[in-house]
Design a protein around this motif. Structure first.
Motif, PDB file in Angstrom:
ATOM      1  N   PHE A 151       0.821  -1.208   0.000  1.00 50.82           N
ATOM      2  CA  PHE A 151       0.000   0.000   0.000  1.00 50.82           C
ATOM      3  C   PHE A 151       0.860   1.265   0.000  1.00 50.82           C
ATOM      4  O   PHE A 151       0.473   2.281  -0.584  1.00 50.82           O
ATOM      5  CB  PHE A 151      -0.922  -0.011   1.224  1.00 50.82           C
ATOM      6  CG  PHE A 151      -2.095  -0.936   1.092  1.00 50.82           C
ATOM      7  CD1 PHE A 151      -3.257  -0.524   0.460  1.00 50.82           C
ATOM      8  CD2 PHE A 151      -2.038  -2.225   1.588  1.00 50.82           C
ATOM      9  CE1 PHE A 151      -4.343  -1.378   0.332  1.00 50.82           C
ATOM     10  CE2 PHE A 151      -3.113  -3.089   1.471  1.00 50.82           C
ATOM     11  CZ  PHE A 151      -4.276  -2.663   0.835  1.00 50.82           C
ATOM     12  N   ALA A 152       2.040   1.209   0.664  1.00 52.71           N
ATOM     13  CA  ALA A 152       2.904   2.388   0.710  1.00 52.71           C
ATOM     14  C   ALA A 152       3.465   2.716  -0.670  1.00 52.71           C
ATOM     15  O   ALA A 152       3.486   3.881  -1.086  1.00 52.71           O
ATOM     16  CB  ALA A 152       4.036   2.167   1.708  1.00 52.71           C
ATOM     17  N   THR A 153       3.938   1.697  -1.392  1.00 50.66           N
ATOM     18  CA  THR A 153       4.469   1.954  -2.734  1.00 50.66           C
ATOM     19  C   THR A 153       3.369   2.387  -3.701  1.00 50.66           C
ATOM     20  O   THR A 153       3.621   3.158  -4.627  1.00 50.66           O
ATOM     21  CB  THR A 153       5.163   0.690  -3.266  1.00 50.66           C
ATOM     22  OG1 THR A 153       4.258  -0.427  -3.177  1.00 50.66           O
ATOM     23  CG2 THR A 153       6.409   0.382  -2.462  1.00 50.66           C
ATOM     24  N   SER A 154       2.153   1.889  -3.485  1.00 47.34           N
ATOM     25  CA  SER A 154       1.033   2.357  -4.309  1.00 47.34           C
ATOM     26  C   SER A 154       0.743   3.828  -4.046  1.00 47.34           C
ATOM     27  O   SER A 154       0.479   4.601  -4.968  1.00 47.34           O
ATOM     28  CB  SER A 154      -0.206   1.506  -4.039  1.00 47.34           C
ATOM     29  OG  SER A 154      -1.320   1.982  -4.774  1.00 47.34           O
ATOM     30  N   ALA A 155       0.815   4.226  -2.768  1.00 45.65           N
ATOM     31  CA  ALA A 155       0.587   5.633  -2.431  1.00 45.65           C
ATOM     32  C   ALA A 155       1.712   6.525  -2.928  1.00 45.65           C
ATOM     33  O   ALA A 155       1.503   7.722  -3.145  1.00 45.65           O
ATOM     34  CB  ALA A 155       0.420   5.774  -0.923  1.00 45.65           C
ATOM     35  N   GLN A 156       2.926   5.961  -3.122  1.00 42.77           N
ATOM     36  CA  GLN A 156       4.035   6.764  -3.646  1.00 42.77           C
ATOM     37  C   GLN A 156       3.769   7.265  -5.064  1.00 42.77           C
ATOM     38  O   GLN A 156       4.364   8.267  -5.484  1.00 42.77           O
ATOM     39  CB  GLN A 156       5.328   5.935  -3.645  1.00 42.77           C
ATOM     40  CG  GLN A 156       6.081   5.936  -2.338  1.00 42.77           C
ATOM     41  CD  GLN A 156       7.393   5.207  -2.453  1.00 42.77           C
ATOM     42  OE1 GLN A 156       7.450   4.013  -2.763  1.00 42.77           O
ATOM     43  NE2 GLN A 156       8.473   5.916  -2.213  1.00 42.77           N
ATOM     44  N   THR A 157       2.911   6.586  -5.799  1.00 37.58           N
ATOM     45  CA  THR A 157       2.596   6.980  -7.174  1.00 37.58           C
ATOM     46  C   THR A 157       1.186   7.547  -7.289  1.00 37.58           C
ATOM     47  O   THR A 157       0.607   7.539  -8.373  1.00 37.58           O
ATOM     48  CB  THR A 157       2.738   5.756  -8.102  1.00 37.58           C
ATOM     49  OG1 THR A 157       1.853   4.716  -7.645  1.00 37.58           O
ATOM     50  CG2 THR A 157       4.163   5.237  -8.097  1.00 37.58           C
ATOM     51  N   HIS A 158       0.620   8.021  -6.187  1.00 34.80           N
ATOM     52  CA  HIS A 158      -0.735   8.568  -6.194  1.00 34.80           C
ATOM     53  C   HIS A 158      -0.782   9.850  -7.012  1.00 34.80           C
ATOM     54  O   HIS A 158       0.221  10.559  -7.168  1.00 34.80           O
ATOM     55  CB  HIS A 158      -1.201   8.832  -4.761  1.00 34.80           C
ATOM     56  CG  HIS A 158      -2.695   8.914  -4.621  1.00 34.80           C
ATOM     57  ND1 HIS A 158      -3.393  10.068  -4.885  1.00 34.80           N
ATOM     58  CD2 HIS A 158      -3.609   7.982  -4.262  1.00 34.80           C
ATOM     59  CE1 HIS A 158      -4.682   9.855  -4.682  1.00 34.80           C
ATOM     60  NE2 HIS A 158      -4.850   8.598  -4.296  1.00 34.80           N
ATOM     61  N   ILE A 159      -1.956  10.184  -7.515  1.00 34.21           N
ATOM     62  CA  ILE A 159      -2.096  11.372  -8.344  1.00 34.21           C
ATOM     63  C   ILE A 159      -1.938  12.647  -7.538  1.00 34.21           C
ATOM     64  O   ILE A 159      -1.517  13.679  -8.064  1.00 34.21           O
ATOM     65  CB  ILE A 159      -3.471  11.346  -9.064  1.00 34.21           C
ATOM     66  CG1 ILE A 159      -3.537  12.466 -10.107  1.00 34.21           C
ATOM     67  CG2 ILE A 159      -4.609  11.430  -8.060  1.00 34.21           C
ATOM     68  CD1 ILE A 159      -4.799  12.415 -10.951  1.00 34.21           C
ATOM     69  N   PHE A 160      -2.258  12.604  -6.235  1.00 33.53           N
ATOM     70  CA  PHE A 160      -2.137  13.787  -5.390  1.00 33.53           C
ATOM     71  C   PHE A 160      -0.752  13.818  -4.755  1.00 33.53           C
ATOM     72  O   PHE A 160      -0.344  12.855  -4.100  1.00 33.53           O
ATOM     73  CB  PHE A 160      -3.213  13.791  -4.307  1.00 33.53           C
ATOM     74  CG  PHE A 160      -4.613  13.910  -4.844  1.00 33.53           C
ATOM     75  CD1 PHE A 160      -4.907  14.834  -5.848  1.00 33.53           C
ATOM     76  CD2 PHE A 160      -5.629  13.106  -4.364  1.00 33.53           C
ATOM     77  CE1 PHE A 160      -6.184  14.944  -6.353  1.00 33.53           C
ATOM     78  CE2 PHE A 160      -6.913  13.208  -4.864  1.00 33.53           C
ATOM     79  CZ  PHE A 160      -7.194  14.138  -5.869  1.00 33.53           C
ATOM     80  N   PRO A 161      -0.004  14.904  -4.889  1.00 35.51           N
ATOM     81  CA  PRO A 161       1.365  14.946  -4.345  1.00 35.51           C
ATOM     82  C   PRO A 161       1.411  14.872  -2.832  1.00 35.51           C
ATOM     83  O   PRO A 161       2.359  14.326  -2.268  1.00 35.51           O
ATOM     84  CB  PRO A 161       1.912  16.284  -4.864  1.00 35.51           C
ATOM     85  CG  PRO A 161       0.710  17.103  -5.187  1.00 35.51           C
ATOM     86  CD  PRO A 161      -0.340  16.134  -5.622  1.00 35.51           C
ATOM     87  N   GLU A 162       0.389  15.399  -2.131  1.00 36.70           N
ATOM     88  CA  GLU A 162       0.435  15.347  -0.673  1.00 36.70           C
ATOM     89  C   GLU A 162       0.315  13.913  -0.162  1.00 36.70           C
ATOM     90  O   GLU A 162       0.882  13.569   0.885  1.00 36.70           O
ATOM     91  CB  GLU A 162      -0.679  16.208  -0.073  1.00 36.70           C
ATOM     92  CG  GLU A 162      -2.089  15.851  -0.531  1.00 36.70           C
ATOM     93  CD  GLU A 162      -2.516  16.594  -1.783  1.00 36.70           C
ATOM     94  OE1 GLU A 162      -3.721  16.615  -2.080  1.00 36.70           O
ATOM     95  OE2 GLU A 162      -1.629  17.165  -2.448  1.00 36.70           O
ATOM     96  N   ILE A 163      -0.389  13.060  -0.899  1.00 33.64           N
ATOM     97  CA  ILE A 163      -0.474  11.648  -0.510  1.00 33.64           C
ATOM     98  C   ILE A 163       0.866  10.957  -0.737  1.00 33.64           C
ATOM     99  O   ILE A 163       1.288  10.098   0.044  1.00 33.64           O
ATOM    100  CB  ILE A 163      -1.606  10.952  -1.283  1.00 33.64           C
ATOM    101  CG1 ILE A 163      -2.965  11.541  -0.889  1.00 33.64           C
ATOM    102  CG2 ILE A 163      -1.593   9.447  -1.051  1.00 33.64           C
ATOM    103  CD1 ILE A 163      -4.146  10.908  -1.580  1.00 33.64           C
ATOM    104  N   ARG A 164       1.568  11.317  -1.803  1.00 34.75           N
ATOM    105  CA  ARG A 164       2.893  10.745  -2.049  1.00 34.75           C
ATOM    106  C   ARG A 164       3.860  11.106  -0.920  1.00 34.75           C
ATOM    107  O   ARG A 164       4.656  10.272  -0.486  1.00 34.75           O
ATOM    108  CB  ARG A 164       3.425  11.244  -3.394  1.00 34.75           C
ATOM    109  CG  ARG A 164       2.610  10.797  -4.593  1.00 34.75           C
ATOM    110  CD  ARG A 164       3.414  10.921  -5.876  1.00 34.75           C
ATOM    111  NE  ARG A 164       3.677  12.302  -6.220  1.00 34.75           N
ATOM    112  CZ  ARG A 164       2.935  13.037  -7.044  1.00 34.75           C
ATOM    113  NH1 ARG A 164       1.850  12.497  -7.592  1.00 34.75           N
ATOM    114  NH2 ARG A 164       3.243  14.276  -7.331  1.00 34.75           N
ATOM    115  N   ILE A 165       3.786  12.349  -0.436  1.00 35.32           N
ATOM    116  CA  ILE A 165       4.690  12.769   0.635  1.00 35.32           C
ATOM    117  C   ILE A 165       4.359  12.039   1.935  1.00 35.32           C
ATOM    118  O   ILE A 165       5.255  11.614   2.678  1.00 35.32           O
ATOM    119  CB  ILE A 165       4.614  14.290   0.821  1.00 35.32           C
ATOM    120  CG1 ILE A 165       4.997  15.000  -0.485  1.00 35.32           C
ATOM    121  CG2 ILE A 165       5.536  14.733   1.944  1.00 35.32           C
ATOM    122  CD1 ILE A 165       6.367  14.634  -1.006  1.00 35.32           C
ATOM    123  N   ASP A 166       3.074  11.879   2.230  1.00 35.09           N
ATOM    124  CA  ASP A 166       2.704  11.141   3.443  1.00 35.09           C
ATOM    125  C   ASP A 166       3.094   9.676   3.337  1.00 35.09           C
ATOM    126  O   ASP A 166       3.400   9.033   4.356  1.00 35.09           O
ATOM    127  CB  ASP A 166       1.201  11.272   3.697  1.00 35.09           C
ATOM    128  CG  ASP A 166       0.830  12.642   4.250  1.00 35.09           C
ATOM    129  OD1 ASP A 166       1.724  13.308   4.813  1.00 35.09           O
ATOM    130  OD2 ASP A 166      -0.337  13.060   4.105  1.00 35.09           O
TER     131      ASP A 166
END
Length: 741
Positions: A151-166
Motif C-alpha cells: 500500500f505504501a508503494t502504491s501511495a508513492q505513485t498517487h495522483i495527489f502529491p500530498e499523498i505521495r509525501i505522506d
C-alpha cells in the motif's frame, strides 16, 4: 380613461369556477392543512434486549470492541475513520495485551489508510503507527511488512502529491522499525519490495524510475506533475538518505552482520581505508583483527590454509586461548562453538553490493544532487544571515546521499571497476562547495554550528576518498583520462591542482578541529564526538599519506602531531578515548606489519617523542577508567601488549621500566596508613574474564628481567591474583618468562 386589461382579468378570476379535468384530482383549497405523516424504522441490533453482550470482551470508554473499530475503519465518512483510529489507540492503551493478538487484522484494516484522500485521516494514521511500532517487537512486525509496503508503494505513485509525501513519511516509520525488510530486494537480489520503494523515491524527485541496463542513462518516467515545495523535498531527501544508508552503507551492513548484538561502545574502529596499503587481503585482515576479540573472548590470528604457500606467516601472534592453560574447559565444545574460530572479515572486506547498480544510481541522482547544492549552498552559507532549519537539513540530506553512494563506489577499487566517471562526478560536486569551506555560520548558534560541523566533516570525508583513490595503484583510471572522452592532458593537471587545494583546506580544518579551535596547549572547548572522530579517520589517513612535498621527509607531520596531542588530551572517560587509543596503536603497528606498502611510516614520521608521550599516559588511563568502561580497558591493554610483542621503536628499556612502575598501581598500591590496597584490576567483573587475562599477558611481557622478577610489578600482580582463578595462570606465565630469561 379605460381600465387596463390586467384589472379586468383579475376581476373575472375572482368569480370564475375552475374546470375539472379528466384524471385530475380536485384542487385543494388554498387554506387546507396537510395532516399526512411519514414513519421510518431504526434498526439497532447491537442495542436489542434480545442480544446478550459478553462483558469479558475488552472495550474502550465508548463501549466499542475491537470488531466495532475494524468496521468503522472502512466507513465512508473521513471523520468516522479518524475517530476509529483514536478509538483503537485508546483500546490498546487500556488493554496492552490485546495488541499482540490483534496485530494481523489491525494492520490489514489500517494499511489502506496510508493513501486516504483526507489529510486528517493520514496524519492520525501516521501518529498511530509511530506509536504502535514502538510497542511491537520486530519479529512480530516483519511478517506483515510486505502488505504495508504494497500500500505504501502504491501511495508513492498517487495522483495527489500530498499523498505521495505522506507515503514517504510512512516509509520513514518502517525504516526505523524494520529497515532490513524495507530495503530487501532493492538490487533485485531478493523477493522484497525494495526496488519498488526506490523507484517511488526517484519518481517523486522527477529523477526517473528506471536507470537502464548495464549501461545507459536514466529513463525519466516520473509520476510527479508538480514542483515539490522545500518542506516536501526535504522529507523525500531525508527518507531516501535513510533508505540508501540501510541498503548500501558499509556500517549498516556491518552492524547487521558479524557485530549483531555488540554495543556501540565495542564496535571496532573502521579500517577500510588501510586496505589498499597491503599487498593481499589476508594480510590486511590480520592487521584489522589484531585488537579484535571473538565472541568467546579469544584474541588471536587466524591463518588460511593454502596448498602452495608463498611464505610462512607464523609469528608471535599465534592464536591461543589463555583459559585452556587453567585446566579443563568450563563447558564442552560442540560444532556450533567452532564457528567462533572462523576468520572474521573486516567491514571493508565484505562485498559492498552491486557496485555497477550503485554507479548507475549515482548517475541518476547526480542532477538532483547538483541542483540541491547549487540552490542550497549560497543560502545556507550566506555570510550575513543564518539559514533556516529546513534549508540546513535539505543540504545535509544531499550531503549524506552523496557520501553513501560515492563511498560505496570508491571503496570498491578491488572489483576492477572504472572509477573515472564517479570520481569526476564527486569532484564536480565538491567544487561547488569548495569556495564556502570551512563552513561557518554567520552568527554563533549552537544548533547551527553543530550542523555546519557535520557538513564540514562530510566534506572532509568525501575529499579524503578522492585523495585515497588518487594514491592507489589502481587509480590509473584517473590519470589516463586522455584516452577517454577526448580529455586534454592539461585538464588532469588542473584537477590534480584543485584536489591539492581542497586537501590543504581540509588539512587546516582537521588540525583546527582536533585542537578544539585553540592552541595545542589549550583544553578542548568543544570535544570531538565519537561519530565525528570516526568520520575523520579516513581523512587523517589520507592526509598522512599525501605526498604534497610541503613538509620535508622525516619531519613531524602537523596532522600526526595534532592527532597524537588530541589522543593524549582526551579525557579517559570520554567515548572517544577508546577510538584514539586503537587508531594511534594501529599507526605504530604499521612499522612491523607484514605486507604493508603504504607511504606513511611511523619510524620515519619524526614523531618518536610524541608517540612516547602518548604511550606513557596509557597506564594513567587504565587507572582512571577502572571498571567503568571495559572496552577502553581492553583497548589499552591490547595496544600495549601488541607494541611490546612487535618490538616497536618507541618501546625501549627506559619505556619498559617506566611502564612497569606506572602499571603497578593498577594491581596494588601500598598506602602509608592502610597498607596494601588492591587496584582496579581486582574489580574487573568475571564477565570480562578475557580482559583480566589480557592484563596478565601484558605484565608477563613486561617482567623479563631476572633481577626484578619478584619485585615491583610482579609482586603487585601476585597479590592481586592471590586466591583467584587467575593465580594458576599467572604462575605459569611468570614461570614461562623466567625460563625465557
Amino acid at each position: 380613461m379605460p381600465k387596463s386589461s390586467r384589472k379586468k382579468k383579475e376581476k373575472i378570476a375572482d368569480f370564475s369556477k375552475a374546470k375539472l379535468k379528466l384524471g385530475k384530482g380536485k384542487k385543494l383549497p388554498s387554506n387546507v392543512i396537510d395532516t399526512s405523516f411519514k414513519a421510518r424504522s431504526i434498526a439497532l441490533p447491537t442495542q436489542s434486549i434480545a442480544v446478550e453482550k459478553d462483558d469479558s470482551v475488552p472495550t474502550n470508554k465508548r463501549r466499542q470492541t475491537f470488531s466495532d473499530i475494524l468496521s468503522l475503519l472502512k466507513h465512508y465518512s473521513a471523520g468516522t475513520r479518524k475517530d476509529a483510529i483514536f478509538s483503537a489507540r485508546e483500546l490498546f492503551q487500556d488493554h496492552p495485551g490485546l495488541l499482540q493478538r490483534s496485530i494481523a487484522p489491525l494492520l490489514g484494516a489500517c494499511a489502506r489508510l496510508v493513501g486516504d484522500e483526507d489529510v486528517s485521516v493520514r496524519r492520525t494514521f501516521l501518529s498511530f503507527f509511530d506509536w504502535i511500532f514502538l510497542r511491537l517487537e520486530k519479529k512480530d512486525l516483519i511478517p506483515h511488512v510486505p502488505l504495508l509496503l504494497l500500500f505504501a508503494t502504491s501511495a508513492q505513485t498517487h495522483i495527489f502529491p500530498e499523498i505521495r509525501i505522506d507515503a514517504v513519511r510512512f516509509l520513514d516509520l518502517l525504516l526505523d522499525a524494520v529497515p532490513e525488510s524495507v530495503v530487501c530486494g532493492w538490487n533485485e537480489s531478493g523477493l522484497g519490495h525494495g526496488k519498488r520503494v526506490l523507484e517511488g523515491y526517484l519518481g517523486i524527485l522527477s529523477a526517473g524510475t528506471k536507470f537502464g541496463g548495464a549501461e545507459g542513462t536514466a529513463q525519466a518516467t516520473s509520476t510527479a506533475s508538480v514542483v515539490l515545495s522545500s518542506q516536501s523535498k526535504l522529507v523525500v531527501l531525508q527518507s531516501l538518505s535513510s533508505f540508501l544508508s540501510h541498503a548500501i552503507d558499509l556500517q549498516s551492513f556491518a552492524s547487521s552482520g558479524s557485530h549483531t548484538g555488540v554495543s556501540h561502545a565495542t564496535t571496532p574502529v573502521p579500517t577500510w581505508f588501510l586496505r589498499p596499503s597491503f599487498v593481499t587481503a589476508r594480510l590486511y585482515e590480520e592487521h584489522a583483527n589484531v585488537f579484535r576479540l571473538s565472541l568467546r573472548g579469544v584474541n588471536g590470528k587466524h591463518l588460511t590454509w593454502n596448498m602452495n604457500p608463498e611464505f610462512e606467516a607464523f609469528d608471535e601472534d599465534f592464536a591461543y586461548d589463555p583459559r585452556l592453560l587453567c585446566g579443563a574447559p568450563e563447558v564442552a565444545w560442540d560444532l556450533s562453538n567452532l564457528s567462533d574460530l572462523s576468520p572474521e572479515m573486516d567491514d571493508a572486506s565484505r562485498p559492498l553490493g552491486d557496485v555497477p547498480l550503485i554507479m548507475r544510481l549515482s548517475r541518476t541522482l547526480y542532477p538532483t544532487l547538483t541542483a540541491t547544492f547549487l540552490d542550497g549552498a549560497p543560502v545556507v552559507f550566506s555570510p550575513s544571515t543564518n539559514p533556516t532549519e529546513t534549508e540546513v537539513q535539505m543540504l545535509m540530506a544531499a550531503f549524506k546521499i552523496t557520501r553513501t553512494l560515492y563511498s560505496s563506489i570508491l571503496q570498491s577499487t578491488d572489483l576492477g571497476t572504472d572509477l573515472l566517471a564517479p570520481c569526476e562526478e564527486l569532484k564536480t560536486l565538491l567544487d561547488y562547495l569548495t569556495e564556502y569551506f570551512p563552513f561557518t555560520p554567520a552568527h554563533r548558534e549552537a544548533k547551527v554550528e553543530q550542523a555546519f560541523q557535520d557538513l564540514s566533516v562530510i566534506y572532509c570525508e568525501l575529499t579524503s576518498l578522492l585523495v585515497l583513490v588518487s594514491h592507489q595503484s589502481g587509480t590509473r583510471n584517473m590519470h589516463r583520462g586522455n584516452r577517454f572522452r577526448g580529455h586534454k592532458p592539461s585538464s588532469h593537471l588542473k584537477r590534480h591542482l584543485s584536489l591539492n587545494v581542497q586537501a590543504d583546506l581540509v588539512k587546516s580544518y582537521v588540525i583546527r578541529l582536533l585542537q578544539g579551535d585553540g592552541g595545542s596547549d589549550a583544553q578542548l572547548p568543544r570535544p570531538v564526538s565519537a561519530a565525528v572522530y570516526t568520520s575523520l579517520l579516513p581523512t587523517i589517513w589520507a592526509l598522512l599519506n599525501q605526498r604534497s612535498g610541503q613538509e620535508p621527509e622525516n619531519e613531524l607531520s602537523s596532522v600526526l602531531a595534532a592527532t597524537l596531542d588530541h589522543a593524549t588530551r582526551t579525557a579517559s572517560g570520554s567515548a572517544v578515548k577508546r577510538l584514539t587509543v586503537e587508531f594511534a596503536g594501529r599507526l605504530l603497528l604499521l612499522e612491523k606489519e607484514a605486507g604493508y606498502t603504504g607511504y606513511f611510516n611511523p619510524r620515519d614520521a619524526g614523531a618518536g617523542r610524541k608517540f612516547q608521550e602518548w604511550l606513557m599516559h596509557l597506564p594513567k588511563t587504565l587507572w582512571e577508567v577502572g571498571t567503568d568502561n571495559p572496552a577502553t580497558t581492553q583497548a589499552v591493554l591490547g595496544v600495549l601488549l601488541r607494541l611490546l610483542q612487535r618490538g616497536s621503536h618507541v618501546v625501549g628499556r627506559e619505556q619498559i621500566t617506566s611502564l612497569s612502575s606506572r602499571l603497578t598501581p593498577f594491581f596494588m598500591i601500598v598506602h602509608p596508613i592502610r597498607g596494601q590496597v588492591l587496584g582496579p584490576f581486582t574489580k574487573i567483573p568475571m564477565s570480562a574474564l578475557h580482559v583480566r587475562y589480557l592484563a596478565l599477558d601484558l605484565c608477563g611481557s613486561l617482567v623479563t628481567d631476572q633481577t626484578r622478577l619478584d619485585y615491583g610489578l610482579s609482586n603487585a600482580v601476585s597479590e592481586a591474583v592471590k586466591g583467584t582463578r587467575e593465580e594458576i595462570y599467572w604462575d605459569r606465565v611468570r614461570e614461562a618468562m623466567r625460563c625465557r630469561v
